[in-house]
Design a protein around this motif. Sequence first.
Motif, short mmCIF file in Angstrom:
data_model
loop_
_atom_site.label_atom_id
_atom_site.label_comp_id
_atom_site.label_asym_id
_atom_site.label_seq_id
_atom_site.Cartn_x
_atom_site.Cartn_y
_atom_site.Cartn_z
N ARG A 76 0.93 -1.04 -0.06
CA ARG A 76 -0.04 -0.55 -0.67
C ARG A 76 0.68 1.41 -0.03
O ARG A 76 2.32 1.13 0.42
N VAL A 96 -5.81 5.90 0.41
CA VAL A 96 -4.34 4.99 0.95
C VAL A 96 -4.81 3.88 -0.29
O VAL A 96 -5.74 3.62 -0.78
N ASN A 98 -3.55 0.82 -2.46
CA ASN A 98 -3.63 -0.79 -2.48
C ASN A 98 -3.58 -1.16 -3.96
O ASN A 98 -2.53 -0.39 -4.62
N HIS A 102 -6.73 -4.59 -6.17
CA HIS A 102 -7.53 -5.49 -5.02
C HIS A 102 -8.21 -4.56 -4.88
O HIS A 102 -8.28 -3.27 -5.23
N PRO A 104 -10.38 -1.06 -2.70
CA PRO A 104 -9.64 0.15 -1.84
C PRO A 104 -10.02 -0.44 -0.15
O PRO A 104 -10.83 -1.77 0.18
N PRO A 105 -8.87 -0.35 -0.07
CA PRO A 105 -9.11 -0.28 1.92
C PRO A 105 -9.79 0.38 2.79
O PRO A 105 -10.69 0.96 1.92
N GLY A 107 -10.38 1.50 6.69
CA GLY A 107 -10.32 1.71 8.37
C GLY A 107 -9.64 2.69 8.20
O GLY A 107 -10.88 4.08 7.72
N GLY A 126 -11.03 4.86 -0.86
CA GLY A 126 -9.69 4.58 0.42
C GLY A 126 -9.45 5.84 0.48
O GLY A 126 -8.52 6.16 1.18
N PRO A 144 -5.92 -0.49 9.57
CA PRO A 144 -7.37 -0.73 8.43
C PRO A 144 -7.55 -2.12 9.31
O PRO A 144 -7.47 -2.22 10.29
N SER A 147 -6.95 -6.13 10.71
CA SER A 147 -5.12 -6.56 10.06
C SER A 147 -4.29 -5.14 11.05
O SER A 147 -5.71 -4.88 11.48
#
Length: 157
Positions: A76, A96, A98, A102, A104-105, A107, A126, A144, A147
């Motif tokens: 990232r 953010v 990725n 992938h 989008p993140p 968090g 993101g 995130p 994780s």
Amino acid sequence: MSRWMPSELWRLRDMFQSCDPIPEHALAGAYSAMARRSPHPDQTALELVGDSAESPTRIRSGRPEPRVLTFAMPGRVLEIDLVPTVAGQYRASGMVLNRAGHAPPAGEVVLRHPAGECAGPLDEHGAFRVADVPRGPISVVFRPLRSAPAVADWLVC
């Protein structure tokens, strides 16, 4: 101090501690700073890879110039624009990203400062926005979902 130090240094240390002891709040602050500086084993490093303040040439337009910070972590990239708003404060916005392909993140991005922290949740793309970030030392944290967080070292804005 190590035990192999000369006895004169031990006596000098004892004299300073008895005549001019370290205030408890200063000692607590020093330990707190070290705890914030040291990453926890379950945290990932968020490495600063770009800072517009280090750019040799900056064009001044008369408006407040944003400071752009780029951080890298495994898989990232996090980019933040810090825009001065009122005296002593910034508005932080960014994204953010990725790896390609992938999703989008999810968090939040947290900006820690000596008085606390300011957080901005990531939207469906993101992106994030954090208002009223105080000027001074900050540390960026990406938290995130599901994780370990990624934590950056402290820097001054």
